[in-house]
Scaffold this motif. Structure first.
Motif, mmCIF file in Angstrom:
data_model
loop_
_atom_site.group_PDB
_atom_site.id
_atom_site.type_symbol
_atom_site.label_atom_id
_atom_site.label_comp_id
_atom_site.label_asym_id
_atom_site.label_seq_id
_atom_site.Cartn_x
_atom_site.Cartn_y
_atom_site.Cartn_z
ATOM 1 N N THR A 76 -4.668 -2.073 -5.893
ATOM 2 C CA THR A 76 -4.055 -2.779 -5.055
ATOM 3 C C THR A 76 -4.711 -3.040 -3.741
ATOM 4 N N SER A 132 1.928 8.713 -1.027
ATOM 5 C CA SER A 132 1.508 9.660 -1.581
ATOM 6 C C SER A 132 2.121 10.941 -1.264
ATOM 7 N N ILE A 138 0.964 -1.277 -0.106
ATOM 8 C CA ILE A 138 0.075 0.017 -0.060
ATOM 9 C C ILE A 138 0.998 1.285 0.081
ATOM 10 N N LEU A 171 -5.243 9.961 -0.600
ATOM 11 C CA LEU A 171 -4.427 10.612 -1.731
ATOM 12 C C LEU A 171 -4.588 12.190 -1.511
ATOM 13 N N ALA A 231 2.091 1.696 -3.502
ATOM 14 C CA ALA A 231 1.181 1.984 -4.497
ATOM 15 C C ALA A 231 0.831 3.581 -4.404
ATOM 16 N N GLY A 232 0.711 3.939 -3.102
ATOM 17 C CA GLY A 232 0.481 5.398 -2.633
ATOM 18 C C GLY A 232 1.494 6.265 -3.283
ATOM 19 N N SER A 249 -5.363 6.769 -8.855
ATOM 20 C CA SER A 249 -6.057 5.666 -8.381
ATOM 21 C C SER A 249 -6.240 4.454 -8.999
ATOM 22 N N ALA A 273 1.233 6.632 -7.029
ATOM 23 C CA ALA A 273 -0.084 7.236 -7.328
ATOM 24 C C ALA A 273 0.122 8.709 -7.020
ATOM 25 N N THR A 304 -3.744 2.591 -6.578
ATOM 26 C CA THR A 304 -3.791 2.416 -5.163
ATOM 27 C C THR A 304 -5.266 1.592 -5.174
ATOM 28 N N VAL A 360 -1.646 5.105 2.317
ATOM 29 C CA VAL A 360 -1.693 5.757 0.921
ATOM 30 C C VAL A 360 -1.256 7.295 1.237
ATOM 31 N N ASN A 413 -8.830 5.129 -0.357
ATOM 32 C CA ASN A 413 -8.283 5.743 -1.317
ATOM 33 C C ASN A 413 -8.511 7.117 -1.491
#
Length: 251
Positions: free
Chosen positions: A33, A214, A9, A52, A12-13, A27, A16, A30, A210, A48
């Protein structure tokens, strides 16, 4: 939550946040994922969106130089983003997800076409206007409102849609347009996040991870994006838009 899930996570963040600062569509990293890790779709979507927001803040700060002189236009357009986000968030909580399965890929494809044709369409509009609209006029406001509805509902690729609209209706450099896109996207995400925190089920741990990823990604993405020439930035936008369409249509 296992250590591997935490790493997934966070990573992914970060990705993203970077993609959102340059183009949008973070998105699409994330959200899948979290689905793969077993989160229910609505919980994944709202968590999410909340997470973000942090990347949106660093993305805006990274483009602060390009935001100078846009205060008045962004106040007007920001109102459209805020109202649209409230409508979109309420739709997410009340309508089935299938409602947007057909229209969303079409909107992204249209946005990609707008980005490609932006210089020619912008010149055509300028030639037909006796006095150019420094804020894009009423049609841009309505378009930003509609993008806000979409962003509050799902959010992926709202940046592609926004930059296509802004690039056509605003007579400005693409990097300044991208900076405006970042701020309007942040307004949409922040508004939806507040709504979701009040009335929806948010997984706070997932949202926090996230957010942490991010936060860094938004700063990195802004540094990279500001250095891209308009043609390269336009090409990146279209490529990300195409990927977004493929992911949404074929999963």
């Amino acid at each position: 939550m296992t250590p591997w899930e935490v790493v997934a996570i966070l990573a992914a963040g970060l990705a993203a946040g970077a993609i959102n600062a340059v183009v949008g569509s973070g998105s699409l990293i994330t959200f899948p994922t979290m689905l793969a890790l077993g989160y229910p779709p609505i919980v994944a979507n709202v968590s999410n969106t909340v997470g973000l927001v942090a990347g949106g803040v660093t993305g805006v700060l990274g483009y602060r130089e390009e935001l100078k002189g846009q205060r008045e236009r962004l106040l007007k357009l920001g109102a459209g983003s805020l109202l649209g986000s409230v409508v979109g968030g309420l739709l997410l909580l009340s309508l089935p997800a299938k409602a947007f399965q057909v229209i969303v890929p079409v909107l992204i494809a249209l946005a990609c076409v707008m980005v490609v044709l932006q210089p020619r369409v912008q010149a055509w509009l300028s030639a037909r206007q006796d006095e150019p609209h420094p804020h894009g006029g009423p049609w841009l406001w309505l378009g930003v409102f509609a993008a806000g509805v979409y962003g509050g509902y799902f959010g992926a690729a709202q940046g592609v849609i926004l930059i296509g609209l802004l690039g056509i209706f605003l007579d400005d450099h693409l990097q300044r347009v991208n900076a405006a896109k970042n701020l309007l996207s942040l307004v949409v995400n922040l508004t939806a996040a507040v709504l979701f925190l009040i009335v929806a089920e948010v997984d706070l741990w997932a949202a926090l991870l996230v957010a942490l990823g991010s936060l860094v990604g938004g700063f990195v993405g802004a540094r990279v994006g500001r250095r891209l020439p308009p043609r390269v930035l336009r090409a990146v936008i279209v490529c990300v838009g195409i990927v977004a369409i493929v992911k949404l249509v074929y999963g």
